[in-house]
Design a protein around this motif. Structure first.
Motif: not given
Lengths: 1132, 173
Positions: A492-504, A528-534
């Motif tokens: 769900a968090l990765l759903e938001e495309e442009d969010k910046l999350y801390p590296q950790k 999931i792969l697509t998300k990781l890819h992006s």
């Protein structure tokens, strides 16, 4: 019915013929009493006479054997068979298997006369379930009986059909049953409808074509038939409410008639008209009116009427009221009705009857999200229920608290839940509650920790978190839930495309996704792969994180057949400039080509399996020897390097990511340092499994890490309490509160005096629990709440700093206590205008807080606050970690905010809103101005953030339109600024990278005659982000030893402040440092850079010089502070 | 409604009616656990239970517990009234019903239940109508059943267990 009687009477002679001529009719006892001297009677009595279970078993087995012989003997009469069936039913009820009789039950239903048939049907319905194969043999009998002219037979057949019927045989009886809908007897029509309801439940498409017949049944002249049809409608509307909106009017009319007492008195139940019908209709209306204002409109009147009519003090009216309340809260809201419903809920909650109280709590739980105020009104009752002797009430109360959990009360609520668990009785309850705690606490907390704490968190925190997730608790099911929840929340968090999350945080996410993606069955791995890819394509992702992501991709790839995304990733990264990533790509490519190897290398959920590790790295001896022979420097152990590094001042921090890992890297030369799971199987991929295994274990640090989280959540440790033995820990809040009863300032006088100690405790508990639910109702208790929480917070901060000083593994702890301040900042930004004021005030500055808090009053309308809250919670929970960590600027809308009005009344002299006025703040300084506008700035130093308040004043005599203020990246928009008025907006700022000074570019544009744009800038100093940090001398000592970045400097003291204390005073006042201790000519001070980076200062005076020695986990911080110290010392 | 159980204070099952298909093993397990749970509750406690994923509504009448499992959205209070109406029906039919009546005539109790609740839903709420339907079918029985005896006869041998013969509705209405 008289015709039935006639007909059956005419059949009597035949029936009588079958009976023992010897037995005469008795009938003294009443209708149909069976003699205790019958076979059943003697069986029952002999069983009762037995004393042991064993004897009972023997007797029943005996009975069953004789029954078996009897029922299978061809000579057995149907009458005897009937009696046998009754006994068989009895044996089954006692839990003994008697399947040999099932077929005889069917036979009896088929062949017997009315009485025998009745028992036969009963036995069938009790023995068989709807998928039983024998049931097919019943179909013919049912068909025959449905066609019978005897009403009793028809009734029996319909009764059995409504209970069990084989799905595939529905067509065989459907036409017959449809016919019965036109039957003259209402009882037949009713049972027919009920049979159709059964069919609808087991095979909805089989009765698709007769929907119009349902409507006819709904309009039946008999209320019983109509009521039966409501079962079908309720079911259909549950599945698809939009298809039946047109019936709303009819349902409302029916309900009106029922409520108005238009039905026959037969349907009354304790003089309440047809309560079952009413409740059924209310439920249907609730479903129809949900999210549909137009439909809801139609039912307001009748709901009001229902509420009004249900006044008699009887359980049945409460049942109706409860349903009414539920409906009112389900449909589109109408304030008038809500008010009445709320009053009703109050009646339930306050009722001395425990059942009603339970339902009251349940209703509160149901409405809490819509109306948190209602919970506030009843907070004392809720508190009492928390300690109720009935665990069910307790549990419901916890459920209620679960719904109102927010950042400020989570600790107390989780503690209460844990208490309940400790009393724990029932497994099922424990599982569900633990799940809730885990959700509430664990994943969410860690999400917040990672996103807010960002990259400043020590790398052991994510490592330990993952370790926990991987090792799990004792309960498989629970672990599974937790992991699924984690995967879902990250997706769900990765759903938001442009969010910046801390590296950790990204690293944690990719590990979890890689490891547990397959637990979530409804998500395609490809997604999931697509998300990781992006993510891989994003520039802000560091190459270390990319390595983690790649590892996740590899793991997912190993469990899916060929994937386009994987191929793309390989393609892209094969030409990457980053050698590490390139290597990963090659590895992945090779692995994809050899699936078998991939599978064996990457078994699912093997993160916890023990791997044989060659810790001495003996296989590298040759390599090392060769290296040394070629003149390489000999290897230095980590601590040696550390010491060397420390000896050089201001050295950069090269602290490696993982200890043993680093050594393996340095010797093997593989770039696996960034690998999250250590899956760097480069050249030695096929050969040296020991090395791969070694790395795999390393990253998770499975060994030697103390278990800090147990089944019950965080396990507080003794070591933490050093020097604070008497002080309660952060978590056990109950005792914390208890300890404070004495010192807490009195309640509002009229309350305070009369309250017993116990009540006070309860009130305090109430205030900690209901904190953050907000608004006026809470105010009466606010004063107390604030002091309690404030102390609470301070304490947790101390623990936090303590923990920073502890060994690496102890960082788990700070996850627990960090939570409070961290989450606190979330609602701050979320609720912004009110919220930040609220929390900010509560915490205040050390000097003013206690007095300020009592004056609190929030007049802002609840609705505004709620909507803001709702909108923002999702958006801001995990905010990016740019300098403007939370780039939202909230505008005070003139219409909805009290503060805003006051602001606009004050012409052109910008002043802080009252609430902020009380906080430490800078003076209001002008930023820039034009003919039309003037901009002023005020910095508010709250405990945990820097608030920038920008005032925009309209100097002209006309309203200004479309004013846009852009500060850094965030924009706030004022549609209109009235003439001669001031608007303001506020923004929470956090320092991401330490620097002594930062300049934020900003601009304001507005529309007067033409579009005008003013550019200006806001200067921020490091000191804006420094806050005092309270701690004890011991803690200081510990922390000091654990910190590595230090800076020393001697500065000259001016003659006027030659004493140490004067110097310390200056530092304390001007730099907001906290003075921890003074011993002789040495003094120690502590401060923190927001959000929580500590910096410690040791001062010593000798011969007119002040020796300053800084230490901090952050390398740049001591330098910055030293600069500030020099400045203030020179100035004074 | 998912099922209805009647059991005695000693934990003996007196009646069971399942409206959802379950295996015998499950039924036994549920019955055993539920009887234990309910019997462990104190008299002043709430009549509702959240048990596993079910809502349980139970009420004690004299020596007998009536226990229903309902779905999540169902109304607990009305379920209590369903139980009560069933007891009223039994009372009217047997005339001051007691546990003994149900023990010895459980098939009658089933017949009454089937007229009142069908497939887990309330079928007929009018006391008069339910009993009319039962009596019609019973009329045949009256004539055809050979061995009738009075209430007092059925008590023989039960004197020690007086609790079984106490009226379910006594003191309640």
């Amino acid at each position: 019915m008289s015709d039935v009687v006639e007909r059956t009477l005419s059949a009597l002679p035949g029936l009588l013929g079958q009976h023992d001529p010897g037995a005469g009719p008795g009938g003294a006892g009443g209708p149909g009493r069976v003699s205790a001297s019958s076979r059943l009677g003697s069986l029952i009595r002999s069983i009762t006479a037995l004393t042991s279970k064993h004897e009972e078993e023997k007797l029943i087995q005996q009975e069953l054997t004789s029954l078996k012989a009897t029922v299978s003997a061809p000579s057995t009469t149907l009458r005897l068979m009937k009696e046998c069936m009754v006994r068989l039913i009895y044996c089954e009820m006692l839990g003994y298997e008697s399947s040999f009789g099932y077929i005889h039950a069917i036979k009896l239903a088929q062949q017997g006369n009315l009485l025998e048939k009745r028992v036969g049907y009963l036995a069938v319905s009790l023995f068989l379930h709807e998928n039983h194969e024998l049931l097919l043999l019943l179909v013919n009998t049912v068909v025959k009986d449905l066609q019978s002219t005897n009403l009793v037979e028809v009734c029996m057949a319909l009764t059995v059909v409504s209970q069990i019927f084989p799905r595939e045989m529905i067509p065989a009886v459907l036409p017959l049953i449809e016919d019965k809908l036109q039957h003259s007897k209402e009882i037949i029509r009713r049972k027919a409808v009920q049979a159709l309801y059964k069919f609808y439940l087991i095979a909805p498409n089989q009765v698709q074509h007769i929907h119009d017949k349902f409507r006819k049944a709904l309009c039946d002249r008999d209320a019983g038939v109509m009521a039966a049809s409501l079962h079908i409608y309720l079911q259909m509307i549950k599945e698809n409410s939009s298809g039946y909106k047109d019936l709303t009017g009819s349902f409302v009319t029916i309900l009106k008639q029922v409520v108005g007492g238009k039905l026959s008195a037969d349907f009354n139940y304790h003089s309440v008209p047809a309560p079952w019908l009413q409740i059924q209709l209310l439920r249907i209306l609730g479903l129809l009116g949900k999210d549909d204002p137009r439909t809801s409109e139609l039912m307001y009147d009748v709901l009001d009427e229902s509420l009004r009519r249900a006044e008699i003090n009887h359980n049945i009216t409460y049942a109706i009221l409860f349903e009414c309340v539920q409906t009112i809260y389900t449909i589109h809201p109408k304030s008038e009705l809500l008010e009445k419903a709320a009053k009703c809920i109050g009646k339930f909650v306050l009722s001395p009857k425990i059942n009603l109280k339970y339902l009251g709590l349940k209703a509160l739980t149901y409405v809490i999200q819509q109306d948190p105020n209602l919970a506030l009104q009843h907070q004392m009752t809720i508190i009492e229920c928390l300690d109720h002797p009935d665990p069910i009430i307790k549990r419901e109360t916890l459920e209620l608290l679960y719904r109102i959990t927010n950042g400020q009360n989570v600790i107390v609520i989780v503690q209460k839940m844990l208490d309940y668990l400790k009393e724990g009785q029932e497994e099922y309850a424990i599982i569900s509650l633990v799940g809730k705690i885990a959700e509430l606490w664990f994943i969410q907390t860690m999400n917040a920790v990672f996103s807010v704490g960002g990259d400043v968190v020590h790398s052991d925190i994510p490592n330990n978190f993952l370790r926990l997730l991987a090792e799990g608790f004792d309960d498989e099911k629970e672990d599974h839930q937790l992991r699924v929840y984690a995967v879902q929340s990250y997706l769900a968090l990765l759903e938001e495309e442009d969010k910046l999350y801390p590296q950790k945080f990204l690293q944690v996410m990719s590990w979890v996704l890689g490891e547990y993606f397959s637990l979530v069955t409804d998500v395609d791995p490809e997604v999931i792969l697509t998300k990781l890819h992006s993510l891989l394509k994003k520039t802000f992702v560091t190459s270390e994180t990319k390595a983690w992501i790649m590892a996740a991709v590899t793991k997912i790839a190993s469990h899916t057949s060929c994937s386009k995304t994987v191929d793309e990733i390989i393609q892209e990264l094969s030409s990457s400039l980053d050698t590490c990533l390139r290597q990963y790509a090659f590895e992945l490519k090779h692995l994809c080509e050899d699936k078998a190897l991939m599978k064996s290398l990457l078994p699912f959920d093997a993160s916890c399996s023990d791997l044989v590790v060659d810790a001495s790295l003996s296989f590298l001896d040759g390599f090392v020897a060769e290296g040394l022979a070629h003149g390489a420097a000999p290897y230095k152990p980590h601590h040696q390097r550390q010491e060397e590094k420390l000896s050089q001042e201001k050295a950069l921090n090269f602290e490696p990511y993982g200890l043993s890992f680093a050594s393996s890297v340095s010797s093997s030369g593989v770039t696996g340092r960034q690998s999250p799971t250590g899956l760097s199987f480069g050249s030695d991929i096929s050969g040296n499994s020991a090395e791969t295994g070694h790395k795999e274990t390393n990253t998770l640090k499975l060994e030697g890490v103390r278990k800090l989280w147990g089944k019950e959540g965080y396990l507080p440790k003794k070591e933490n309490k050093t020097g604070k033995e008497n002080e309660p820990q952060a978590v056990p809040c109950g005792s914390l509160l208890a300890g404070q009863v004495g010192e807490a300032p009195a309640l509002r006088p009229e309350q305070g005096a009369s309250l017993s100690e116990e009540d006070k405790e309860k009130q305090q508990l109430a205030s900690t629990l209901f904190i953050g639910l907000g608004a006026s109702a809470g105010v009466s208790l606010m004063g107390k709440a604030d002091t309690a929480t404030q102390k609470f917070k301070r304490k947790s901060k101390i623990t936090e700093t303590q923990q920073l000083s502890e060994e690496a593994s102890d960082f788990q702890n700070s996850a627990a206590s960090n939570f409070d301040p961290l989450l606190d900042t979330v609602p701050d930004n979320v609720e912004d205008s009110e919220g930040s004021v609220h929390t900010g005030l509560r915490k205040g500055s050390p000097s003013s807080s206690d007095t300020v808090e009592d004056n609190l009053a929030f007049e802002t309308p609840q609705s505004l606050r709620k909507s803001v809250l709702d909108d923002r919670i999702s958006a801001n929970r995990l905010s990016q970690s740019s300098l403007f960590a939370d780039s939202n600027i909230e505008i005070f809308q003139p219409s909805s905010s009290a503060q805003c009005e006051s602001a606009s009344e004050t012409p052109l002299v910008p002043s802080l809103p009252e609430e902020l006025e009380e906080l430490p703040h800078s003076e209001v300084v002008g930023l820039c101005q034009s003919d039309a506008l003037a901009l002023h700035l005020c910095k508010v130093w709250t405990d945990d953030s820097l608030l920038l308040i920008v005032f925009v004043s309209n100097k002209t005599t006309a309203a200004l339109h479309a004013v846009n203020l852009i500060l850094e990246s965030a924009t706030s928009h004022f549609p209109v600024i009235e003439a001669q008025s001031v608007e303001h907006c506020q923004k929470c700022v956090r320092m991401n990278k330490v620097c002594t000074q930062a300049i934020l570019p900003a601009s304001v544009s507005y529309q007067s005659e033409m579009e005008t744009c003013l550019e200006f800038s806001v200067t921020l100093s490091l000191m804006d982000f420094i806050r005092p940090m309270e701690m004890t001398t011991e803690d200081f000592g510990k922390l000091w030893l654990s910190l590595s970045n230090d800076v020393k400097q001697n500065i000259k003291m001016s003659p006027c402040q030659d004493s140490l204390s004067a110097a310390l005073d200056t530092l304390q006042q001007k730099l907001k440092l906290h003075r921890v201790d003074v011993i002789g000519n040495e003094g120690i001070l502590a401060c923190q850079l927001l959000p929580s980076v500590p910096c410690l200062l040791h001062c010593r005076t000798h011969s007119g010089m002040l020796a300053l020695w800084f230490r901090s986990p952050c390398a740049a911080l001591p330098d910055g502070l030293l600069y500030q110290c020099q400045k203030v010392m020179e100035e004074s | 409604m998912q099922f209805m159980l009647l059991f005695s204070r000693q934990g003996k099952l007196r009646l069971q009616k399942w409206y959802v298909p379950l295996s015998d093993k499950e039924k036994k397990k549920i019955t055993r656990e539920l009887v234990q749970t309910v019997l462990a509750r104190k008299p002043k406690m709430c009549s509702f239970l959240e048990w596993r994923d079910l809502k349980i509504v139970y009420k004690r009448y004299a020596s007998l517990y009536f226990c229903c499992a309902i779905e999540d959205q169902d109304n607990e209070l009305i379920t209590l009234e369903i139980i009560h109406r069933y007891v009223e029906l039994l009372d009217k039919y047997f005339g001051s019903v007691c546990e003994l009546d149900i023990i010895f005539n459980f098939e009658k109790a089933y017949f009454i239940l089937d007229e009142f609740l069908l497939g887990g839903e309330v079928q007929e709420t009018s006391k008069k109508n339910v009993l009319k339907a039962i009596e019609q079918a019973d009329l045949l029985q009256e004539v055809s059943t050979s061995s009738f005896s009075g209430h007092s006869v059925s008590m023989v041998g039960w004197d020690s267990e007086t609790s079984c013969s106490s009226k379910l509705l006594e003191g309640i209405l």
